[in-house]
Scaffold this active site. Sequence first.
Site, PDB file in Angstrom:
ATOM      1  N   TYR A 156       0.839  -1.206   0.000  1.00  0.00           N
ATOM      2  CA  TYR A 156       0.000   0.000   0.000  1.00  0.00           C
ATOM      3  C   TYR A 156       0.878   1.262   0.000  1.00  0.00           C
ATOM      4  CZ  TYR A 156      -3.876   3.009   1.603  1.00  0.00           C
ATOM      5  OH  TYR A 156      -4.835   3.988   1.720  1.00  0.00           O
ATOM      6  N   LYS A 160       1.048   4.130  -2.866  1.00  0.00           N
ATOM      7  CA  LYS A 160       0.684   5.517  -2.563  1.00  0.00           C
ATOM      8  C   LYS A 160       1.888   6.455  -2.718  1.00  0.00           C
ATOM      9  CE  LYS A 160      -3.705   4.840  -1.496  1.00  0.00           C
ATOM     10  NZ  LYS A 160      -4.777   5.387  -2.356  1.00  0.00           N
TER      11      LYS A 160
HETATM   12  N1  LIG Z   1      -9.862   5.344   5.151  1.00  0.00           N
HETATM   13  C1  LIG Z   1      -8.632   5.729   5.391  1.00  0.00           C
HETATM   14  O1  LIG Z   1      -8.194   5.817   6.562  1.00  0.00           O
HETATM   15  C2  LIG Z   1      -7.718   6.095   4.266  1.00  0.00           C
HETATM   16  C3  LIG Z   1      -6.440   6.584   4.589  1.00  0.00           C
HETATM   17  C4  LIG Z   1      -5.579   6.933   3.578  1.00  0.00           C
HETATM   18  C5  LIG Z   1      -5.970   6.830   2.253  1.00  0.00           C
HETATM   19  N2  LIG Z   1      -7.206   6.356   1.962  1.00  0.00           N
HETATM   20  C6  LIG Z   1      -7.538   6.239   0.542  1.00  0.00           C
HETATM   21  O2  LIG Z   1      -8.768   6.879   0.285  1.00  0.00           O
HETATM   22  C7  LIG Z   1      -9.404   6.265  -0.853  1.00  0.00           C
HETATM   23  C8  LIG Z   1     -10.839   5.925  -0.488  1.00  0.00           C
HETATM   24  O3  LIG Z   1     -10.833   4.950   0.535  1.00  0.00           O
HETATM   25  P1  LIG Z   1     -12.011   4.761   1.596  1.00  0.00           P
HETATM   26  O4  LIG Z   1     -11.402   4.867   2.927  1.00  0.00           O
HETATM   27  O5  LIG Z   1     -13.176   5.615   1.243  1.00  0.00           O
HETATM   28  O6  LIG Z   1     -12.311   3.217   1.384  1.00  0.00           O
HETATM   29  P2  LIG Z   1     -13.606   2.435   0.853  1.00  0.00           P
HETATM   30  O7  LIG Z   1     -13.239   1.012   0.880  1.00  0.00           O
HETATM   31  O8  LIG Z   1     -14.810   2.898   1.613  1.00  0.00           O
HETATM   32  O9  LIG Z   1     -13.729   2.958  -0.640  1.00  0.00           O
HETATM   33  C9  LIG Z   1     -12.891   2.550  -1.690  1.00  0.00           C
HETATM   34  C10 LIG Z   1     -13.723   2.478  -2.952  1.00  0.00           C
HETATM   35  O10 LIG Z   1     -12.883   2.100  -4.048  1.00  0.00           O
HETATM   36  C11 LIG Z   1     -13.605   1.168  -4.844  1.00  0.00           C
HETATM   37  N3  LIG Z   1     -12.710   0.357  -5.652  1.00  0.00           N
HETATM   38  C12 LIG Z   1     -11.824  -0.581  -5.212  1.00  0.00           C
HETATM   39  N4  LIG Z   1     -11.223  -1.162  -6.268  1.00  0.00           N
HETATM   40  C13 LIG Z   1     -11.723  -0.585  -7.390  1.00  0.00           C
HETATM   41  C14 LIG Z   1     -11.500  -0.754  -8.778  1.00  0.00           C
HETATM   42  N5  LIG Z   1     -10.635  -1.664  -9.237  1.00  0.00           N
HETATM   43  N6  LIG Z   1     -12.193   0.021  -9.647  1.00  0.00           N
HETATM   44  C15 LIG Z   1     -13.082   0.944  -9.205  1.00  0.00           C
HETATM   45  N7  LIG Z   1     -13.353   1.137  -7.898  1.00  0.00           N
HETATM   46  C16 LIG Z   1     -12.682   0.390  -6.998  1.00  0.00           C
HETATM   47  C17 LIG Z   1     -14.370   0.337  -3.822  1.00  0.00           C
HETATM   48  O11 LIG Z   1     -15.427  -0.378  -4.411  1.00  0.00           O
HETATM   49  C18 LIG Z   1     -14.835   1.420  -2.859  1.00  0.00           C
HETATM   50  O12 LIG Z   1     -16.051   1.990  -3.297  1.00  0.00           O
HETATM   51  C19 LIG Z   1      -8.536   5.047  -1.197  1.00  0.00           C
HETATM   52  O13 LIG Z   1      -7.678   5.374  -2.265  1.00  0.00           O
HETATM   53  C20 LIG Z   1      -7.733   4.817   0.061  1.00  0.00           C
HETATM   54  O14 LIG Z   1      -6.522   4.158  -0.192  1.00  0.00           O
HETATM   55  C21 LIG Z   1      -8.082   5.990   2.932  1.00  0.00           C
END
Ligand SMILES: NC(=O)c1ccc[n+]([C@@H]2O[C@H](COP(=O)([O-])OP(=O)(O)OC[C@H]3O[C@@H](n4cnc5c(N)ncnc54)[C@H](O)[C@@H]3O)[C@@H](O)[C@H]2O)c1
Length: 247
Positions: A156, A160
């Site tokens: 990851y 990133k």
């Molecule tokens: N939640 C956290 O603490 C956090 C921290 C740092 C970064 N992020 C990043 O934020 C972004 C959103 O994450 P989140 O926390 O809302 O998680 P989440 O799991 O709620 O949402 C992620 C979304 O991405 C979609 N997805 C996954 N693979 C896919 C693909 N191949 N094609 C299209 N859609 C796809 C999933 O279906 C889901 O709707 C991500 O990039 C994640 O890495 C989240």
Amino acid sequence: MDLNGKTAIITGASGGIGRATALSLAGAGASVVLNYSSNREAAEEIKEKILNSGGSAETFKADVVDYSQCEILVKSAIDHFKRIDILINNAGITRDNLLARMKAEEWHAVIDTNLNGVYNCCRAVIKPLLKQKSGGRIINIASVAGIYGNSGQANYAAAKGGVIAFTRSLAKELGSRDITVNAVAPGFIETEMTDQLSDQVKKQALEHIALGRFGKPEDVAEVILFLASSSGYVSGQVIAVDGSLSM
Ligand SMILES: NC(=O)c1ccc[n+]([C@@H]2O[C@H](COP(=O)([O-])OP(=O)(O)OC[C@H]3O[C@@H](n4cnc5c(N)ncnc54)[C@H](O)[C@@H]3O)[C@@H](O)[C@H]2O)c1
């Protein structure tokens, strides 16, 4: 924060941060393209919510891992809304494991979705953006793990970190065309992604957050909205939204 007349694609819009971002951009007047890969119901529910409050939205299925699906996503967005202005690369997954135990599938799945997916969507949107000649905004959702690393998340963090370097390079390539490219690096945000973590991991993370709480998807959406609607003199930046976790 006026996005009237603009169209924004949000990948992974059915998830926590994607959903909050879609509602926020639509609230500012943008027509939003809600991309989903599997959870159609959630995407339709967000669309209904936006339409019911007088906004404009459409759902499109596409797997960001597949370049041809990303091309179709961008084409469908332009066919439907007649233009494209903003791309939010938000789709992402985790497959956490210590490296000694990390299977090749876990490595490749995360790199394919979180890094190659960003390349695929950017590559698909760039020609239409350049052809339109009216600038644009690309916002990539990275992570503080991509800046500082995180044990159990080598896949990851690598993806990133790659997104951050990609963001800076693209900002240099596209600056002269009034297209800004920035990254947002969330810390610990309460979504399905972090729901899976153990209470012990959550407790440890909380101890390092000066603000004393986990972030909400809306905390991230607010910064994305700022970058999407700013006048355009912020580019190639990484903005952490982490309650000071990374400090
Ligand atoms: N939640 C956290 O603490 C956090 C921290 C740092 C970064 N992020 C990043 O934020 C972004 C959103 O994450 P989140 O926390 O809302 O998680 P989440 O799991 O709620 O949402 C992620 C979304 O991405 C979609 N997805 C996954 N693979 C896919 C693909 N191949 N094609 C299209 N859609 C796809 C999933 O279906 C889901 O709707 C991500 O990039 C994640 O890495 C989240």
